[in-house]
Motif scaffolding. Structure first.
Motif, PDB file in Angstrom:
ATOM      1  N   ALA A   1       0.824  -1.210   0.000  1.00 32.14           N
ATOM      2  CA  ALA A   1       0.000   0.000   0.000  1.00 32.14           C
ATOM      3  C   ALA A   1       0.856   1.258   0.000  1.00 32.14           C
ATOM      4  O   ALA A   1       0.480   2.273  -0.584  1.00 32.14           O
ATOM      5  CB  ALA A   1      -0.926   0.000   1.211  1.00 32.14           C
ATOM      6  N   LEU A   2       2.011   1.212   0.681  1.00 35.72           N
ATOM      7  CA  LEU A   2       2.978   2.309   0.667  1.00 35.72           C
ATOM      8  C   LEU A   2       4.351   1.731   0.393  1.00 35.72           C
ATOM      9  O   LEU A   2       4.721   0.697   0.955  1.00 35.72           O
ATOM     10  CB  LEU A   2       3.001   3.053   2.006  1.00 35.72           C
ATOM     11  N   ASN A   3       5.113   2.412  -0.456  1.00 34.99           N
ATOM     12  CA  ASN A   3       6.408   1.900  -0.869  1.00 34.99           C
ATOM     13  C   ASN A   3       7.510   2.906  -0.560  1.00 34.99           C
ATOM     14  O   ASN A   3       7.712   3.867  -1.297  1.00 34.99           O
ATOM     15  CB  ASN A   3       6.388   1.592  -2.370  1.00 34.99           C
TER      16      ASN A   3
ATOM     17  N   THR B   1      -3.969   5.780   3.380  1.00 36.50           N
ATOM     18  CA  THR B   1      -3.104   4.857   4.120  1.00 36.50           C
ATOM     19  C   THR B   1      -2.049   5.629   4.895  1.00 36.50           C
ATOM     20  O   THR B   1      -1.759   5.334   6.065  1.00 36.50           O
ATOM     21  CB  THR B   1      -2.432   3.858   3.169  1.00 36.50           C
ATOM     22  N   LEU B   2      -1.459   6.646   4.265  1.00 34.71           N
ATOM     23  CA  LEU B   2      -0.451   7.464   4.931  1.00 34.71           C
ATOM     24  C   LEU B   2      -1.068   8.242   6.088  1.00 34.71           C
ATOM     25  O   LEU B   2      -0.475   8.326   7.172  1.00 34.71           O
ATOM     26  CB  LEU B   2       0.196   8.421   3.929  1.00 34.71           C
ATOM     27  N   VAL B   3      -2.267   8.801   5.881  1.00 30.75           N
ATOM     28  CA  VAL B   3      -2.944   9.532   6.953  1.00 30.75           C
ATOM     29  C   VAL B   3      -3.240   8.611   8.126  1.00 30.75           C
ATOM     30  O   VAL B   3      -3.036   8.973   9.292  1.00 30.75           O
ATOM     31  CB  VAL B   3      -4.240  10.186   6.423  1.00 30.75           C
ATOM     32  N   LYS B   4      -3.717   7.397   7.849  1.00 37.21           N
ATOM     33  CA  LYS B   4      -3.998   6.444   8.923  1.00 37.21           C
ATOM     34  C   LYS B   4      -2.726   6.053   9.663  1.00 37.21           C
ATOM     35  O   LYS B   4      -2.745   5.812  10.875  1.00 37.21           O
ATOM     36  CB  LYS B   4      -4.679   5.206   8.350  1.00 37.21           C
TER      37      LYS B   4
ATOM     38  N   SER C   1       1.130   8.356  -6.108  1.00 40.84           N
ATOM     39  CA  SER C   1       0.516   7.440  -7.065  1.00 40.84           C
ATOM     40  C   SER C   1       0.938   6.024  -6.719  1.00 40.84           C
ATOM     41  O   SER C   1       2.129   5.755  -6.520  1.00 40.84           O
ATOM     42  CB  SER C   1       0.936   7.775  -8.501  1.00 40.84           C
ATOM     43  N   HIS C   2      -0.021   5.107  -6.620  1.00 41.35           N
ATOM     44  CA  HIS C   2       0.263   3.699  -6.350  1.00 41.35           C
ATOM     45  C   HIS C   2       1.176   3.520  -5.145  1.00 41.35           C
ATOM     46  O   HIS C   2       2.121   2.734  -5.165  1.00 41.35           O
ATOM     47  CB  HIS C   2       0.886   3.041  -7.576  1.00 41.35           C
ATOM     48  N   GLY C   3       0.925   4.292  -4.085  1.00 38.43           N
ATOM     49  CA  GLY C   3       1.660   4.110  -2.843  1.00 38.43           C
ATOM     50  C   GLY C   3       3.020   4.759  -2.771  1.00 38.43           C
ATOM     51  O   GLY C   3       3.753   4.535  -1.808  1.00 38.43           O
ATOM     52  N   ALA C   4       3.379   5.573  -3.753  1.00 45.01           N
ATOM     53  CA  ALA C   4       4.697   6.206  -3.759  1.00 45.01           C
ATOM     54  C   ALA C   4       4.571   7.696  -4.076  1.00 45.01           C
ATOM     55  O   ALA C   4       3.613   8.130  -4.709  1.00 45.01           O
ATOM     56  CB  ALA C   4       5.613   5.534  -4.786  1.00 45.01           C
TER      57      ALA C   4
END
Length: 263
Positions: free
Chosen positions: A39-41, A65-68, A238-241
């Motif tokens: 989800a995050l790279n 995802t980053l905010v959470k 974009s796409h976790g990056a």
């Protein structure tokens, strides 16, 4: 947005800008995996003092995802988090609260059946010497908050149930709660999506005013015009990056739009 945000194999994180002073919060090479999904790279992200950061990108980019993760809801699979230059672990909501972070979600996370007073002090109630809630003290403090911390148009009764408030008034109550408890970082996840034009302008004005009072914000939004009204720096995902980052004075709305839509 689903928690499962699949990153394209070809996505390569960019280094981005470096902070010029110790940030309030910094994420270094944080990644989040759900089994085989990423989800995050290796995301690098920071929030400086007295600034508003625009976190931009299409659906599934990894913004929520980053905010959470910054809210303590989703701990990173790998990477490091620093608060005021010191390493911290965000394993639960109370960890991020201790670092001075308040999150205002798209659905606001207030309890409609409770009064404005109870919502502001929910989980942080004022108690008397016997340990019972001091309703009068909380009511008096709420009246003070509504009249000074954040001007909330049309609200003069702290006992009014939140369910009877408009979307903009609910956002203002959530912001007032954060201001009262001295949060130095506000995370706003799509806060204007359900607001009227007038309510949106009020909310953006709150964000600008809070910056002058020492509270930094992260604004997650699809509306780039709103972002350009209040943000000092832009991070496009974009796409976790992270695929683009620039300060406002070094870019334009056309350039930021290009990087959002090209991903």
């Amino acid at each position: 947005m689903s928690n499962l945000e699949i990153i394209a194999p070809s996505a390569t994180p960019i280094e981005g800008l470096k902070p010029t002073e110790t940030p309030l919060l910094e994420m270094r090479d944080v990644s989040k995996r759900y089994g085989g999904f990423v989800a995050l790279n290796k995301m690098n992200f920071y929030i400086g003092r007295n600034e508003v950061v625009g976190l931009l990108g299409d659906n599934g980019a990894g913004k929520s995802t980053l905010v959470k993760m910054m809210s303590g809801i989703n701990p990173p699979t790998s990477g490091q988090i620093f608060a005021n230059g010191k390493p911290v672990n965000f394993n639960m909501r109370s960890d991020s609260e201790s670092a001075g972070i308040e999150t205002i979600y798209q659905d606001i996370a207030l309890v409609d059946q409770m009064s404005i007073t109870r919502n502001i002090f929910l989980g942080r109630e004022i108690t008397n010497s016997f340990g019972f809630m001091n309703h009068k003290a909380m009511e008096n403090k709420t009246i003070e908050i509504l009249g000074s911390a954040v001007q909330i148009s049309g609200i003069d009764d702290p006992d009014k149930e939140v369910g009877f408030l408009s979307g903009g008034q609910k956002q203002a109550v959530a912001i007032a709660r954060a201001v009262h408890f001295k949060r130095n970082i506000l995370l706003l996840d799509e806060p204007t999506s359900a607001l009227s034009v007038r309510e949106t302008e009020h909310l953006l004005a709150y964000v600008r005013d809070l910056k002058t009072q020492g509270t930094s914000s992260v604004l997650v939004t699809h509306n780039l015009y709103h972002a350009f009204q209040v943000c000092d720096r832009f991070v496009v995902m974009s796409h976790g990056a992270k695929v683009y980052e620039a300060r406002k004075e070094d870019t334009s709305i056309e350039e930021v739009t290009y990087h959002v839509i090209r991903t």
